[in-house]
Scaffold this active site. Structure first.
Site, PDB file in Angstrom:
ATOM      1  N   HIS A   1      -7.198  -1.908  -4.180  1.00  0.00           N
ATOM      2  CA  HIS A   1      -6.671  -0.730  -4.870  1.00  0.00           C
ATOM      3  C   HIS A   1      -5.714  -1.172  -5.977  1.00  0.00           C
ATOM      4  O   HIS A   1      -5.350  -2.342  -6.068  1.00  0.00           O
ATOM      5  CB  HIS A   1      -5.825   0.128  -3.917  1.00  0.00           C
TER       6      HIS A   1
ATOM      7  N   ASP B   1      -9.839   2.986  -9.120  1.00  0.00           N
ATOM      8  CA  ASP B   1      -9.183   1.690  -8.961  1.00  0.00           C
ATOM      9  C   ASP B   1     -10.047   0.714  -8.162  1.00  0.00           C
ATOM     10  O   ASP B   1     -10.859   1.148  -7.358  1.00  0.00           O
ATOM     11  CB  ASP B   1      -7.788   1.868  -8.330  1.00  0.00           C
TER      12      ASP B   1
ATOM     13  N   HIS C   1     -11.632   0.561  -4.394  1.00  0.00           N
ATOM     14  CA  HIS C   1     -11.481   1.943  -3.955  1.00  0.00           C
ATOM     15  C   HIS C   1     -12.555   2.821  -4.603  1.00  0.00           C
ATOM     16  O   HIS C   1     -13.091   3.730  -3.982  1.00  0.00           O
ATOM     17  CB  HIS C   1     -10.073   2.430  -4.301  1.00  0.00           C
TER      18      HIS C   1
ATOM     19  N   GLU D   1      -3.224  -3.160  -1.958  1.00  0.00           N
ATOM     20  CA  GLU D   1      -2.848  -2.572  -3.244  1.00  0.00           C
ATOM     21  C   GLU D   1      -2.328  -3.671  -4.165  1.00  0.00           C
ATOM     22  O   GLU D   1      -1.556  -4.534  -3.740  1.00  0.00           O
ATOM     23  CB  GLU D   1      -1.734  -1.538  -3.065  1.00  0.00           C
TER      24      GLU D   1
END
Length: 184
Positions: free
Chosen positions: A33, A164, A154, A115
């Protein structure tokens, strides 16, 4: 090294934004992400506060629209490559939302969410690719159901809803680095 579902070289940040995975559900997917708070701005601890449930809505106008969201990821990789872990890998982080991979819904049940501090259109740093590839190698060793074909963005599990890690993410470079890490 991963010990008791925690990356030993990461900074651990406590959050209540997780729950148990369904029983008998192997971890078999890695989802990449991006996030930046405020959007397209880097640095500071706003993402940490957001995933920990303590983002102050008065600190930036954008935060008023998101501060009550209960989301998390297993790890965040900052621009300098520093890794923060929020959720143990054997627990379910809330990163994927409505999602599906190869006909299986609810990707949070069987995935690990990483992330990157970034934005779809802003290049990621070499430090981030290095940390992500090393972390990915460790995750593949710890959770062998995660294979090269089960490392996705994602956008791959929530097409049309998420974009993303975006066009700035260099998948060929990342995959090359993973292969080098696996074979070394």
């Amino acid at each position: 090294m991963i010990k008791n579902a925690i990356l030993t070289q990461a900074e651990y940040c406590s959050t209540s934004h997780w729950d148990e995975r369904p029983e008998q559900t192997p971890i078999s997917l890695l989802v990449v992400h991006n996030i930046s708070l405020p959007p397209n701005e880097f640095g500071g601890d706003y993402i940490k506060y957001f995933f920990s449930g303590c983002l102050d809505p008065k600190l930036h106008p954008y935060f008023a629209s998101i501060y009550q969201m209960r989301v998390s990821a297993h790890c965040l990789i900052k621009r300098d490559g520093h890794i923060l872990q929020f959720v143990p890998f054997d627990k379910r982080a809330w990163h994927a939302g409505a999602s599906s991979f190869q006909g299986m819904n609810k990707c949070n049940d069987y995935s690990i969410g990483i992330e990157l501090e970034g934005a779809d259109h802003i290049p990621y740093t070499q430090d981030q690719y290095q940390s992500l590839s090393l972390l990915t190698k460790q995750l593949i060793q710890e959770y062998p159901a995660i294979t090269l074909g089960r490392i996705v963005g994602h956008n791959d599990i929530a097409p049309g809803r998420k974009t993303d890690p975006g066009i700035a993410f260099d998948w060929p470079l990342f995959r090359k680095m993973i292969k080098q890490e696996i074979t070394s």
